[in-house]
Every structure is written in structure tokens, then in C-alpha cells.
Write an enzyme that holds these catalytic residues in place. Sequence first.
Site, PDB file in Angstrom:
ATOM      1  N   ALA A  65      31.134  13.221  19.514  1.00  0.00           N
ATOM      2  CA  ALA A  65      31.497  13.925  18.290  1.00  0.00           C
ATOM      3  C   ALA A  65      33.015  14.079  18.305  1.00  0.00           C
ATOM      4  O   ALA A  65      33.649  14.029  19.363  1.00  0.00           O
ATOM      5  CB  ALA A  65      30.813  15.278  18.257  1.00  0.00           C
ATOM      6  N   GLY A 110      28.008  12.746  21.717  1.00  0.00           N
ATOM      7  CA  GLY A 110      27.283  12.443  20.477  1.00  0.00           C
ATOM      8  C   GLY A 110      26.937  10.962  20.351  1.00  0.00           C
ATOM      9  O   GLY A 110      25.987  10.600  19.652  1.00  0.00           O
ATOM     10  N   GLU A 113      23.841  10.548  22.277  1.00  0.00           N
ATOM     11  CA  GLU A 113      22.787  11.214  21.493  1.00  0.00           C
ATOM     12  C   GLU A 113      22.359  10.334  20.315  1.00  0.00           C
ATOM     13  O   GLU A 113      21.179  10.296  19.956  1.00  0.00           O
ATOM     14  CB  GLU A 113      23.295  12.580  21.021  1.00  0.00           C
ATOM     15  CG  GLU A 113      23.496  13.527  22.201  1.00  0.00           C
ATOM     16  CD  GLU A 113      24.257  14.792  21.849  1.00  0.00           C
ATOM     17  OE1 GLU A 113      25.342  14.691  21.234  1.00  0.00           O
ATOM     18  OE2 GLU A 113      23.772  15.883  22.176  1.00  0.00           O
ATOM     19  N   GLU A 133      29.915  17.000  27.549  1.00  0.00           N
ATOM     20  CA  GLU A 133      30.175  18.216  26.756  1.00  0.00           C
ATOM     21  C   GLU A 133      30.577  19.428  27.591  1.00  0.00           C
ATOM     22  O   GLU A 133      31.468  20.185  27.212  1.00  0.00           O
ATOM     23  CB  GLU A 133      28.946  18.570  25.901  1.00  0.00           C
ATOM     24  CG  GLU A 133      28.734  17.670  24.703  1.00  0.00           C
ATOM     25  CD  GLU A 133      27.907  16.434  25.007  1.00  0.00           C
ATOM     26  OE1 GLU A 133      27.680  16.134  26.192  1.00  0.00           O
ATOM     27  OE2 GLU A 133      27.481  15.762  24.049  1.00  0.00           O
TER      28      GLU A 133
END
Length: 262
Positions: A65, A110, A113, A133
Amino acid sequence: MELKNIILEKEGKIALVTINRPKALNALNSETLTELDYVIDEIEKDDEVLAVVLTGAGKSFVAGADISEMKDKNVIEGRKFGILGNKVFRRLENLEKPVIAALNGFTLGGGNELALSADIRLASTKAKFGQPEVSLGITPGFGGTQRLSRVIGVGAAKELIFTGKIINADEAYRLGLVNKVVEPEALLEEAKTLANTIANNAPIAVKLSKVAINKGLQTDIDTALSFESEVFGATFSTEDQKEGMNTFLNDKKYLTGNFKNK
Ligand code: CAA
């Protein structure tokens, strides 16, 4: 919608989706997530598309992200961003067409993910994986705390998430995170060949298999098997089942590539 960060192409029965934001190694900001949501709409509507290949432009699949966008978020905004990512990835996971992730490079946070929301993952020897993260002071927020353990098991998922360590493609294969590792120059062709193999099978049967597997993973075995019996039964209402079985019995071959999707 004008796509600034994603390229959507069609090649026969396949949609090729390329995350294309090279200045940030394809990091997912809100704009890119919103575009991905739109791309899923387009693929969902397009009856000619029977399988999807998802990849990244350049040396990265998706490096996570977008940290610049997240940096100054407050609790409300952070939650909203997480909900957006989870909504889009869940739509991809539930898309009634198989999705093959061709992981060409950094598959982090992300990005990992997103890969976990695909059905099948192929990796280049150059790909790198991880959920870094906690090194940034946050938890995985686009499904990593849930899907990683479902794919590679609780112990391995906790180790990756708690340490934030980055692993190479061979280690990802050993953990069962990816189905196969191939040379970088062969990755996209391999993914497209796999997508075409799937797209040449009976589309309704492929779709229902995906739905049954996904639903079954979230329920008890008796409910799951009962659902399987329902979808198995439903396939007998299709022309593809009749033609597929007749072709096999008459011609001693499969109908591959010639199903009508009816
Ligand atoms: N967000 C925003 N920008 C990013 C980014 C990210 N996740 N990852 C890389 N970039 C940017 C870099 O800031 C850099 O931008 P500038 O050129 O403007 O400085 C550009 O992409 C190129 O990156 P690097 O110079 O760092 O390239 P590198 O080859 O030296 O390193 C890398 C590559 C190891 C992937 C490194 O960029 C990196 O560690 N990126 C962050 C990975 C990460 O922590 N991801 C998790 C994000 S949090 C998350 O995903 C939360 C969630 O679960 C929803």
C-alpha cells in the site's frame, strides 16, 4: 473511467491486468484501488473474458500500500483505506472467473495481499515476498492477517507477519505461497498459457468450482459438501455438460476449447 495506474488488455479469452505505477513500484494508493475496482467491473461484465492474468509493470508486482498516502492518516482515514482495500480484494477473490497472479518482482505488504486474493500464483525467480507492515508500525490491512494463514498455515504466516522478513521465490514456493517459480522472461507466457488452459474448459463448471471452493472454505464440511452437490447437480442443466460428455463418449476426446458457456 480513465485508467492512470492500471492497464487493461484483452487477448482472446483472457484479460491481462497490469498494475502500472512505476514511480512508486506500483504501490497501491486509493486511486489505484478505485481503478482496480472499476477494472473488476469491466471484467465481470465481459462475457468473452473467461480468465484473468494479473501482473505488475517493471521490476515490481506491487510494493505494498502507498506509504506516502498512509503517512498522515488518522484513525478514521486509516480504517477507511483498509476497508477500501479489503472491499476491492474481496471482489477480486469472489470474481467468478479464475485469476492468475504473475508475480514479476516485489510482492510486499498490500502486494502480497493482492496476490493472495488471486486463485493461482506464479512467481518469477526475481520475485520477493513479505508482509513488512509491523516494521512500519501497522498491521497488514488488506487481508494479510486472514488470507496468509489460510494459504500457508498459521505458524508460517505468523512468522512472516511478526518478523516482516522478505523471502525469495524459492522460499515462497517451499511455503506454498506460490504454485510455481519460473524464469522472469517466461513468466507472462506461462501465466497466459495456464489462463488459456483454464479458459478452454467448460466456463460454467470452472466458475462453479471456484465458487464451491471459496464458499466451502468458510463453512463446516457438511454444509460445504451439500453445496458441492448443488453445484454438481446444476452443471447437468448446461449444454456444455451434454456436449462435453457426448464428445468424450463418441470421439474419445475432451471438448476443450469448444464449450459454448451455456
Ligand atoms: N509506498 C509508496 N512508495 C513506495 C512504496 C510504497 N509501498 N514502495 C516503494 N515506493 C517508492 C519509493 O519511495 C521510491 O520513491 P522515490 O523514487 O520517489 O524515492 C520508489 O518507489 C522506488 O523505491 P526504492 O528507491 O525504495 O527502490 P529499491 O529498489 O531500492 O527498494 C523496495 C525496493 C525494497 C520494495 C523498497 O521500495 C521498499 O521497501 N518499499 C516498501 C515496501 C513496504 O514496506 N511495503 C508495505 C507497505 S504497508 C502495506 O502494504 C499496508 C497494508 O497491508 C495495506
